[in-house]
Write an enzyme that holds these catalytic residues in place. Sequence first.
Site, PDB file in Angstrom:
ATOM      1  N   GLU A 104      20.436  50.293 -61.666  1.00 51.03           N
ATOM      2  CA  GLU A 104      20.607  49.018 -62.138  1.00 51.03           C
ATOM      3  C   GLU A 104      21.818  48.634 -63.065  1.00 51.03           C
ATOM      4  O   GLU A 104      22.386  47.683 -63.196  1.00 51.03           O
ATOM      5  CB  GLU A 104      19.260  48.665 -62.991  1.00 51.03           C
ATOM      6  CG  GLU A 104      18.054  48.332 -61.810  1.00 51.03           C
ATOM      7  CD  GLU A 104      16.855  48.208 -62.525  1.00 51.03           C
ATOM      8  OE1 GLU A 104      16.251  49.048 -63.345  1.00 51.03           O
ATOM      9  OE2 GLU A 104      15.795  47.251 -62.238  1.00 51.03           O
ATOM     10  N   GLU A 124      11.236  53.467 -58.825  1.00 47.20           N
ATOM     11  CA  GLU A 124      10.307  53.108 -60.028  1.00 47.20           C
ATOM     12  C   GLU A 124       9.000  52.817 -59.341  1.00 47.20           C
ATOM     13  O   GLU A 124       7.886  53.328 -59.954  1.00 47.20           O
ATOM     14  CB  GLU A 124      10.608  51.758 -60.571  1.00 47.20           C
ATOM     15  CG  GLU A 124      11.889  51.482 -61.449  1.00 47.20           C
ATOM     16  CD  GLU A 124      13.367  51.765 -60.819  1.00 47.20           C
ATOM     17  OE1 GLU A 124      13.435  51.928 -59.682  1.00 47.20           O
ATOM     18  OE2 GLU A 124      14.284  51.431 -61.605  1.00 47.20           O
TER      19      GLU A 124
HETATM   20  C1  LIG Z   1      16.957  62.846 -61.182  1.00 43.09           C
HETATM   21  C2  LIG Z   1      16.007  63.994 -60.447  1.00 43.09           C
HETATM   22  C3  LIG Z   1      16.657  63.540 -58.841  1.00 43.09           C
HETATM   23  C4  LIG Z   1      16.858  65.176 -60.551  1.00 43.09           C
HETATM   24  O1  LIG Z   1      15.796  66.304 -59.844  1.00 43.09           O
HETATM   25  P1  LIG Z   1      16.152  67.666 -59.792  1.00 43.09           P
HETATM   26  O2  LIG Z   1      17.480  68.086 -59.979  1.00 43.09           O
HETATM   27  O3  LIG Z   1      15.098  68.411 -58.941  1.00 43.09           O
HETATM   28  O4  LIG Z   1      15.510  68.038 -61.582  1.00 43.09           O
HETATM   29  P2  LIG Z   1      14.171  67.625 -62.169  1.00 43.09           P
HETATM   30  O5  LIG Z   1      13.455  68.972 -62.433  1.00 43.09           O
HETATM   31  O6  LIG Z   1      13.355  66.699 -61.458  1.00 43.09           O
HETATM   32  O7  LIG Z   1      14.302  67.005 -63.509  1.00 43.09           O
HETATM   33  C5  LIG Z   1      15.232  67.675 -64.624  1.00 43.09           C
HETATM   34  C6  LIG Z   1      14.349  67.343 -65.874  1.00 43.09           C
HETATM   35  O8  LIG Z   1      14.695  65.846 -66.273  1.00 43.09           O
HETATM   36  C7  LIG Z   1      13.565  65.330 -66.590  1.00 43.09           C
HETATM   37  N1  LIG Z   1      13.566  63.827 -66.117  1.00 43.09           N
HETATM   38  C8  LIG Z   1      14.297  63.621 -64.627  1.00 43.09           C
HETATM   39  N2  LIG Z   1      14.309  62.274 -64.771  1.00 43.09           N
HETATM   40  C9  LIG Z   1      13.715  61.803 -65.781  1.00 43.09           C
HETATM   41  C10 LIG Z   1      13.820  60.633 -66.494  1.00 43.09           C
HETATM   42  N3  LIG Z   1      13.987  59.192 -65.707  1.00 43.09           N
HETATM   43  N4  LIG Z   1      13.283  60.435 -67.631  1.00 43.09           N
HETATM   44  C11 LIG Z   1      12.818  61.470 -68.317  1.00 43.09           C
HETATM   45  N5  LIG Z   1      13.103  62.724 -67.895  1.00 43.09           N
HETATM   46  C12 LIG Z   1      13.406  62.960 -66.938  1.00 43.09           C
HETATM   47  C13 LIG Z   1      12.353  66.120 -65.523  1.00 43.09           C
HETATM   48  O9  LIG Z   1      11.214  65.743 -66.400  1.00 43.09           O
HETATM   49  C14 LIG Z   1      13.023  67.683 -66.007  1.00 43.09           C
HETATM   50  O10 LIG Z   1      12.735  67.987 -67.296  1.00 43.09           O
HETATM   51  P3  LIG Z   1      12.108  69.113 -67.725  1.00 43.09           P
HETATM   52  O11 LIG Z   1      10.550  69.331 -66.791  1.00 43.09           O
HETATM   53  O12 LIG Z   1      11.781  69.488 -69.017  1.00 43.09           O
HETATM   54  O13 LIG Z   1      12.775  70.208 -67.238  1.00 43.09           O
HETATM   55  C15 LIG Z   1      14.610  63.749 -60.590  1.00 43.09           C
HETATM   56  O14 LIG Z   1      14.397  64.230 -62.039  1.00 43.09           O
HETATM   57  C16 LIG Z   1      14.135  62.523 -60.431  1.00 43.09           C
HETATM   58  O15 LIG Z   1      13.693  61.992 -59.386  1.00 43.09           O
HETATM   59  N6  LIG Z   1      14.017  61.896 -61.609  1.00 43.09           N
HETATM   60  C17 LIG Z   1      13.042  60.620 -62.131  1.00 43.09           C
HETATM   61  C18 LIG Z   1      14.080  59.188 -61.368  1.00 43.09           C
HETATM   62  C19 LIG Z   1      13.186  58.068 -61.594  1.00 43.09           C
HETATM   63  O16 LIG Z   1      12.003  57.997 -61.129  1.00 43.09           O
HETATM   64  N7  LIG Z   1      13.775  57.065 -62.275  1.00 43.09           N
HETATM   65  C20 LIG Z   1      13.327  55.793 -62.498  1.00 43.09           C
HETATM   66  C21 LIG Z   1      12.993  55.560 -63.895  1.00 43.09           C
HETATM   67  S1  LIG Z   1      12.441  53.957 -64.473  1.00 43.09           S
HETATM   68  C22 LIG Z   1      13.640  53.003 -64.389  1.00 43.09           C
HETATM   69  O17 LIG Z   1      14.663  53.786 -64.590  1.00 43.09           O
HETATM   70  C23 LIG Z   1      13.788  51.645 -64.572  1.00 43.09           C
HETATM   71  C24 LIG Z   1      13.115  50.449 -64.943  1.00 43.09           C
HETATM   72  O18 LIG Z   1      13.093  49.636 -64.381  1.00 43.09           O
HETATM   73  C25 LIG Z   1      12.446  50.639 -66.093  1.00 43.09           C
HETATM   74  C26 LIG Z   1      12.712  49.656 -66.944  1.00 43.09           C
HETATM   75  C27 LIG Z   1      12.360  50.157 -68.494  1.00 43.09           C
HETATM   76  C28 LIG Z   1      12.683  49.289 -69.548  1.00 43.09           C
HETATM   77  C29 LIG Z   1      12.340  49.976 -70.979  1.00 43.09           C
HETATM   78  C30 LIG Z   1      13.757  49.949 -71.641  1.00 43.09           C
HETATM   79  C31 LIG Z   1      14.184  51.541 -71.707  1.00 43.09           C
HETATM   80  C32 LIG Z   1      14.233  52.192 -72.960  1.00 43.09           C
HETATM   81  C33 LIG Z   1      13.759  53.542 -72.951  1.00 43.09           C
HETATM   82  C34 LIG Z   1      12.869  53.924 -73.851  1.00 43.09           C
HETATM   83  C35 LIG Z   1      13.244  55.332 -74.346  1.00 43.09           C
HETATM   84  C36 LIG Z   1      12.628  55.449 -75.531  1.00 43.09           C
HETATM   85  C37 LIG Z   1      13.187  56.410 -76.665  1.00 43.09           C
HETATM   86  O19 LIG Z   1      14.360  56.039 -76.868  1.00 43.09           O
HETATM   87  O20 LIG Z   1      12.538  57.238 -76.958  1.00 43.09           O
END
Ligand SMILES: CC(C)(COP(=O)(O)OP(=O)(O)OC[C@H]1O[C@@H](n2cnc3c(N)ncnc32)[C@H](O)[C@@H]1OP(=O)(O)O)[C@@H](O)C(=O)NCCC(=O)NCCSC(=O)CC(=O)CCCCCCCCCCCCC(=O)O
Length: 726
Positions: A104, A124
């Site tokens: 986004e 999401e």
């Molecule tokens: C990215 C991946 C494809 C990576 O995969 P891989 O390499 O296999 O590694 P992983 O083991 O999966 O991940 C490594 C590690 O990272 C952690 N992690 C991954 N993604 C996230 C995340 N989005 N948030 C937090 N942590 C994350 C994961 O847990 C691992 O940690 P470990 O277990 O400790 O080792 C894959 O990880 C993946 O697919 N991730 C998820 C992607 C996803 O679903 N994204 C969408 C999220 S929702 C969104 O983005 C948008 C919205 O529309 C929401 C709007 C919300 C509006 C709110 C405002 C935002 C304010 C934020 C509040 C924060 C509060 C604060 O500041 O404290």
Amino acid sequence: MAQYTSASTALAVIRLRNPPVNALSLPVLQALEDGLKRADADPSVKAIMICGENGKFSAGADIQGFSLPKTRGISLGHFVSLIERCEKPVVAAIEGVALGGGLEVALGCHYRVAHVKARMGLPEVTIGLLPGGEGTQRLPRLIGVPAALDIITTGRHIPATEALKLGLVDEVVEENTIEAAIRLANKVIGQPLEPRRLSLRPVPKLPNMEAFLSEALVKLKKQARRYLAPELCFQAVRAATELPFADGVRKERELFNVLLTSGQAQALQYAFFAERAVQKWTTPHGSSWQNASPQPIHKAAVIGLGTMGRGIVTSLVKASIPVVALEQNLEYLNTGRKAVMLLLEREAMKMEQGAQTLDFHNPARLQFTVDFDALRDVDLVIEAVFENMPLKKEIFQKLSRICKPAAFLCTNTSALNIDEIASATSRPQQVVGTHFFSPAHIMRLLEIIYGHHTSPTAIATAVQLGKVLKKVGVVVGNCFGFAGNRMMFPYVEQAVFLLEEGSRPEAVDQVLEDFGFKIGPFRMSDLAGLDVAWRSRKGRGLAGDSVPPGTPARQRHGRRYSPLPDLLCENGRFGQKTGKGWYQYEKAGGRTAKPDPWLHNVLTQYRDTHHIKTRFIDQEEILERCLFSLINEGFDILAEGIASGPEHLDVIYIHGYGWPKHRGGPMFYASTVGLPRVLAKLQRYSEAHPDVPALRPSTFLKKLVAVGNPPLKEWMSYLSRPSNKL
Ligand SMILES: CC(C)(COP(=O)(O)OP(=O)(O)OC[C@H]1O[C@@H](n2cnc3c(N)ncnc32)[C@H](O)[C@@H]1OP(=O)(O)O)[C@@H](O)C(=O)NCCC(=O)NCCSC(=O)CC(=O)CCCCCCCCCCCCC(=O)O
Ligand SMILES: NC(=O)C1=CN([C@@H]2O[C@H](COP(=O)(O)OP(=O)(O)OC[C@H]3O[C@@H](n4cnc5c(N)ncnc54)[C@H](O)[C@@H]3O)[C@@H](O)[C@H]2O)C=CC1
């Protein structure tokens, strides 16, 4: 959190920085805003580039932070709009991933350059939400409604090459993305930005938009099975087609808030972290992912090419691991070979659609044999022969003689004792259970079972193999049925008892399918084949000739037993494969289950014969007896140290048994129902059925209720000394 630098006097660089995946936490977003303001205020800056630290753009909003009160009312859209409104061109340099809020943010930028290996998406929906940073309004304006709807409602990650075709990115590069983005930024300085602001664009029209949307909604509803997020995603995209941008954003916000506070979103986010938590395996003896190293697997073997073996071979070939596939004789080998080839051809076709190839005609990659000598040089063997202990021991003894000393010997048994199988070898430390689920090339779960002597290296190697095969590996201890099947036994047992007492297969299945299971217990048994469990019951002296004379028909070892499944098997009703089981099918191998009057008559006669008074059983009782008995077993498994935590059982159920992910797994579900309620219901059912041990509340469950129903993440701390049966 977001570093501001300059690539040249004219170009400001804002680098998102929040390892490991540059999740958008509040500090990251605030630093992004500060960077934009600073660049805007600096007259020497003519363009801005946004990128991510360590080769990853951003995985989106910080999922950990969603439930925090301080995040309520914060709008990601505010930050995205700030980018879009910027009077200087903003270019996103996308490396690694741009997911969710990450994408986004990129959609707010005026230009997007992606590395060829980058992946993008709005996942999401998979965590129970919808893109809440105005993505549901910008994406359809950029790539059109059909493609946007697909990406938003499935949450799939799309590769950069596809993103380019869709028009999601302006450029894909094979080399340095940052340099390419800088080049583009320099090129576009001074060009009008209005056409690049997606919020100002109309949604591309479709000649048949209304018909397209109606059809898409019907399809979504059919697949969703009470899973809210896809439908709300749909509504947000539809709003983009009907409303001006600002009103569409308001609608998105409204729908987002409905999901944000939903139990489903909490369950799905719990499941997301549970999947990652199980990778950090430990055993009660102190070995763990931190102190054990896997050995490389250059070549593997699979013994037995039946239902499971063929899927396992397929998985290994897909993962580019050379395989030797062995059968007991040439006839079985030929049948197995044909089946494997068919599976591989289908997989190759699927892969070709994604521009990948699968090489399986090369004998160096896949060899079929009946000769055990061909296993001399393999690094790992997976045995998948009949579920029969003497046969498995015979095979392991042979393997122990033939395979090189360092080879790992894995068994795909569904329930048998790993230690007993290992005792047939001279290297029990190399023996480990690798329990795949059917169909093995598709199902994501791999239950990894360590025995008394299994070395940490063998566990780590099996875990690594799971990763290579793209499975979710869960490490558990050794007991009959391990974790998954052990919990499944009481569930299926209750389903059958409910039939004895007055219900019907279709009624029981309906309740569990309404709960969200893909198929209920009877449809599942018909699919798996009733003969498999029958053979196991006969082997354990519960059915057939080995039952001592004089044993009451509905009792074994002093507990209630239902001979109904045996009765079906005795009548040749093995399920789909014979065209008859708990249901009738159009033919042997048919898939469409129809209620069977034959079975209804048998049930009536059976109740008469055994003087069982038929009663009406309501949906609540069906659901509770099936699920609470399964959950109850889960508490025993935790108390015995067979699984290291409730998350492990939940991941097993989500990925191996079709448990609806939006309900977070059985143990999470129990925590949402409330442990006192689960306990009270089990106590009631147990009083009504004192001869059913599975309904007798687990001591651990009782303890958790006694200490005040603590949150799930604290449960394990109430086990004074995690003990393992081993
Ligand atoms: C990215 C991946 C494809 C990576 O995969 P891989 O390499 O296999 O590694 P992983 O083991 O999966 O991940 C490594 C590690 O990272 C952690 N992690 C991954 N993604 C996230 C995340 N989005 N948030 C937090 N942590 C994350 C994961 O847990 C691992 O940690 P470990 O277990 O400790 O080792 C894959 O990880 C993946 O697919 N991730 C998820 C992607 C996803 O679903 N994204 C969408 C999220 S929702 C969104 O983005 C948008 C919205 O529309 C929401 C709007 C919300 C509006 C709110 C405002 C935002 C304010 C934020 C509040 C924060 C509060 C604060 O500041 O404290
Ligand atoms: N079917 C299922 O859904 C699941 C089965 N399992 C387990 O996987 C194992 C295999 O089950 P299925 O594939 O369903 O059985 P299956 O009956 O479909 O296949 C077993 C195969 O093993 C072969 N075999 C028997 N003896 C052999 C020998 N001495 N040498 C080489 N091959 C031999 C047979 O010829 C047959 O092709 C069992 O232990 C079972 O409990 C585990 C998970 C799920």
